[in-house]
Design a protein around this motif. Structure first.
Motif, short mmCIF file in Angstrom:
data_model
loop_
_atom_site.label_atom_id
_atom_site.label_comp_id
_atom_site.label_asym_id
_atom_site.label_seq_id
_atom_site.Cartn_x
_atom_site.Cartn_y
_atom_site.Cartn_z
N LEU A 1 0.83 -1.19 0.00
CA LEU A 1 0.00 0.00 0.00
C LEU A 1 0.87 1.26 0.00
N ARG A 2 1.87 1.25 0.85
CA ARG A 2 2.73 2.44 0.93
C ARG A 2 3.61 2.59 -0.32
N ALA A 3 4.04 1.49 -0.89
CA ALA A 3 4.83 1.58 -2.12
C ALA A 3 3.97 2.13 -3.26
N ASN A 4 2.71 1.72 -3.33
CA ASN A 4 1.81 2.28 -4.34
C ASN A 4 1.52 3.74 -4.06
N ARG A 5 1.39 4.08 -2.80
CA ARG A 5 1.20 5.48 -2.43
C ARG A 5 2.38 6.32 -2.93
N ASP A 6 3.59 5.83 -2.68
CA ASP A 6 4.79 6.56 -3.10
C ASP A 6 4.89 6.65 -4.63
N TYR A 7 4.50 5.59 -5.29
CA TYR A 7 4.51 5.58 -6.75
C TYR A 7 3.52 6.61 -7.29
N LEU A 8 2.30 6.63 -6.76
CA LEU A 8 1.30 7.60 -7.20
C LEU A 8 1.77 9.02 -6.94
N ARG A 9 2.31 9.26 -5.76
CA ARG A 9 2.81 10.60 -5.43
C ARG A 9 3.89 11.05 -6.42
N THR A 10 4.79 10.15 -6.75
CA THR A 10 5.87 10.47 -7.67
C THR A 10 5.31 10.80 -9.05
N VAL A 11 4.39 9.99 -9.53
CA VAL A 11 3.80 10.23 -10.85
C VAL A 11 3.11 11.59 -10.88
#
Length: 174
Positions: A1-11
């Motif tokens: 969940l947190r890795a996806n959160r970080d990925y979305l934030r980066t994008v």
């Protein structure tokens, strides 16, 4: 969940940047999300091997893992769309990202994963913005899919947390 959160934030943060450096940073976050998903799936496979009861009880975990992957792929689709749309969609993306961050962090907390940074600012996400004629149709389609998948992902995380609580209660009673 947190890795996806970080990925979305980066994008979202570098959506308007079409440079190779931005592309590399997005790929690194996608790789992090994929690695986290693989690790979760490996843990689940071990659980399946050790689980002595009805494997149907573990269906919420299967749903959760499926939607973790789907969410990652949908973020990747959003990242790729940055080459096809006008960058001025940043405000809508930032609003969605803030709400998604909060929801993903809350879901991770329900699963017992401690927060690693400050919570996202409280921003309200108005899904009606997706109907705005000024929103690029590609971004609209990506955010509609991400929004639906986020709902399912968070719901399945809650089901997994409930499954874990039920298991813990059963162990305490025995």
């Amino acid at each position: 969940l947190r890795a996806n959160r970080d990925y979305l934030r980066t994008v979202v943060r570098i959506f308007a940047d079409r440079s190779d450096v931005a592309g590399r940073e997005m790929r690194e976050r996608r790789r992090d999300a994929a690695l986290a998903a693989i690790n979760a799936e490996e843990s689940f496979q071990r659980l399946l091997g050790e689980h002595g009861g009805d494997s149907g009880v573990l269906a919420p975990v299967m749903t959760f893992l499926t939607y973790v992957r789907r969410f990652t792929v949908s973020i990747a689709a959003l990242a790729v769309s940055r080459h096809a749309v006008d960058p001025p969609t940043a405000t809508v993306l930032e609003q969605f990202s803030a709400v998604a961050t909060r929801r993903l962090d809350d879901a991770a907390a329900h699963l017992g994963t401690p927060a690693t940074d400050a919570p996202a600012p409280a921003v309200s996400w108005n899904p009606d913005v997706l109907g705005s004629p000024s929103l690029d149709p590609i971004v609209r389609a990506r955010l509609t899919r991400l929004s639906r998948q986020l709902d399912t992902l968070v719901s399945s995380a809650e089901d997994v947390a409930a499954l874990g609580s039920a298991e813990l209660d059963a162990r305490r009673r025995s």
